[in-house]
Design an enzyme around this catalytic site. Structure first.
Site, mmCIF file in Angstrom:
data_model
loop_
_atom_site.group_PDB
_atom_site.id
_atom_site.type_symbol
_atom_site.label_atom_id
_atom_site.label_comp_id
_atom_site.label_asym_id
_atom_site.label_seq_id
_atom_site.Cartn_x
_atom_site.Cartn_y
_atom_site.Cartn_z
ATOM 1 N N LYS A 9 20.217 -96.040 36.452
ATOM 2 C CA LYS A 9 19.507 -95.425 37.569
ATOM 3 C C LYS A 9 20.319 -95.571 38.850
ATOM 4 O O LYS A 9 20.995 -96.577 39.060
ATOM 5 C CB LYS A 9 18.143 -96.100 37.727
ATOM 6 C CG LYS A 9 17.261 -95.549 38.832
ATOM 7 C CD LYS A 9 15.966 -96.336 38.906
ATOM 8 C CE LYS A 9 15.050 -95.759 39.980
ATOM 9 N NZ LYS A 9 15.646 -95.880 41.349
ATOM 10 N N LYS A 14 25.460 -99.969 38.864
ATOM 11 C CA LYS A 14 26.374 -99.620 37.773
ATOM 12 C C LYS A 14 27.810 -99.477 38.251
ATOM 13 O O LYS A 14 28.733 -99.829 37.511
ATOM 14 C CB LYS A 14 25.900 -98.360 37.055
ATOM 15 C CG LYS A 14 25.842 -97.145 37.922
ATOM 16 C CD LYS A 14 25.317 -95.942 37.174
ATOM 17 C CE LYS A 14 25.069 -94.796 38.123
ATOM 18 N NZ LYS A 14 26.146 -94.553 39.088
ATOM 19 N N LYS A 40 28.335 -88.578 44.338
ATOM 20 C CA LYS A 40 28.599 -89.333 45.570
ATOM 21 C C LYS A 40 30.059 -89.763 45.659
ATOM 22 O O LYS A 40 30.552 -90.106 46.727
ATOM 23 C CB LYS A 40 27.702 -90.571 45.656
ATOM 24 C CG LYS A 40 26.227 -90.287 45.743
ATOM 25 C CD LYS A 40 25.448 -91.521 46.188
ATOM 26 C CE LYS A 40 25.652 -92.734 45.301
ATOM 27 N NZ LYS A 40 25.210 -92.529 43.886
ATOM 28 N N ASP A 127 19.940 -91.046 36.240
ATOM 29 C CA ASP A 127 18.553 -90.661 36.466
ATOM 30 C C ASP A 127 18.185 -89.446 35.621
ATOM 31 O O ASP A 127 17.054 -89.280 35.182
ATOM 32 C CB ASP A 127 18.318 -90.343 37.958
ATOM 33 C CG ASP A 127 18.497 -91.569 38.833
ATOM 34 O OD1 ASP A 127 19.661 -91.938 39.070
ATOM 35 O OD2 ASP A 127 17.491 -92.162 39.246
#
Length: 251
Positions: A9, A14, A40, A127
């Site tokens: 998530k 991570k 990102k 996600d």
């Protein structure tokens, strides 16, 4: 070549996990490549003193096909080769398609052959596990998926969805589930809840990462904890995790 996908998530840690694993594997003597598959494009920041590197998609948009591997593959801490897939122009395009394009570009330019990594780590936003976000699970990419999870309800919910996707894709020759990495958030009954989640998918908890001031400091320093604080408990936990992953990959 050992190929690992780290899913989890958003905000679960991570990328911190992937970067410290990359550095830990490199310190063991392995040649490592880390590929950030999050729009990102911050997966490799801790391996680059917080410096963002040009993404594959931005480079393709700028140069078309006239780019070299040196335009998209950069060296980070411990010699780890760093790549960021990137994402579409905000508001336009599909992030999942961007991952597909980036991984195909690396293959087209012969990145794996040129750098000959012993270990490739794909750091993937988890996600949603569909379209391009499932690309690192596909045949020819990762061999096993490790899911970063805490004891928090939404983290466990996302982890369960990822595990379910891995199980559903397994019949297509995709990556298998390697295990769950518990990134502790100090919630009630955390270890038990995550262990139960692992058992639900016939896997185990591969490693445990405690909340740590050293990890928080490294976020500010733009450095991996296995380099900045090699004698710390956090560094020891990442080193143990790396060893456990290698054992799982060699089964």
């Amino acid at each position: 070549m050992i190929k690992i996908a780290i899913y989890g998530k958003g905000g679960i840690g991570k990328s911190t996990c992937a970067s410290n694993l990359s550095a830990a594997f490199s310190k063991m003597g392995y040649k490592v490549m880390q590929i950030g598959c999050d729009p990102k494009a911050d997966s490799t920041a801790l391996l680059r003193k917080s410096e963002r590197i040009p993404t594959v998609l931005d480079t393709i948009r700028e140069k078309g096909d006239a780019y070299e591997l040196s335009d998209i593959v950069y060296e980070g801490s411990c010699g780890v080769k760093c790549v960021e897939a990137g994402g579409p122009v905000p508001g336009l395009g599909c992030a999942g398609r961007g991952i597909i394009a980036a991984l195909e570009a690396l293959e087209k330019k012969g990145a794996y052959g040129k750098f000959s990594p012993d270990i490739v780590i794909y750091d993937v936003l988890g996600d949603v596990v569909c379209g391009g976000f499932s690309m690192p699970m596909r045949k020819g990419y990762a061999d096993k998926v490790f899911v970063v999870c805490s004891g928090e309800k939404m983290s466990r919910y996302a982890a369960a969805n990822i595990c379910m996707a891995v199980e559903n894709f397994k019949g297509r020759g995709y990556a298998a589930l390697g295990g769950i990495i518990l990134d502790r958030r100090n919630v009630a009954n955390e270890d038990e809840a995550v262990k139960e989640l692992a058992e639900d998918f016939n896997t185990s908890v591969t490693g445990y990462i405690d909340r740590s001031e050293d990890i928080a400091k490294c976020d500010e320093l733009g450095e991996v904890v296995v380099n900045a604080f090699p004698e710390s408990k956090a560094a020891e936990q990442f080193n143990v995790l790396a060893e456990n992953i290698l054992k799982e990959m060699n089964k």
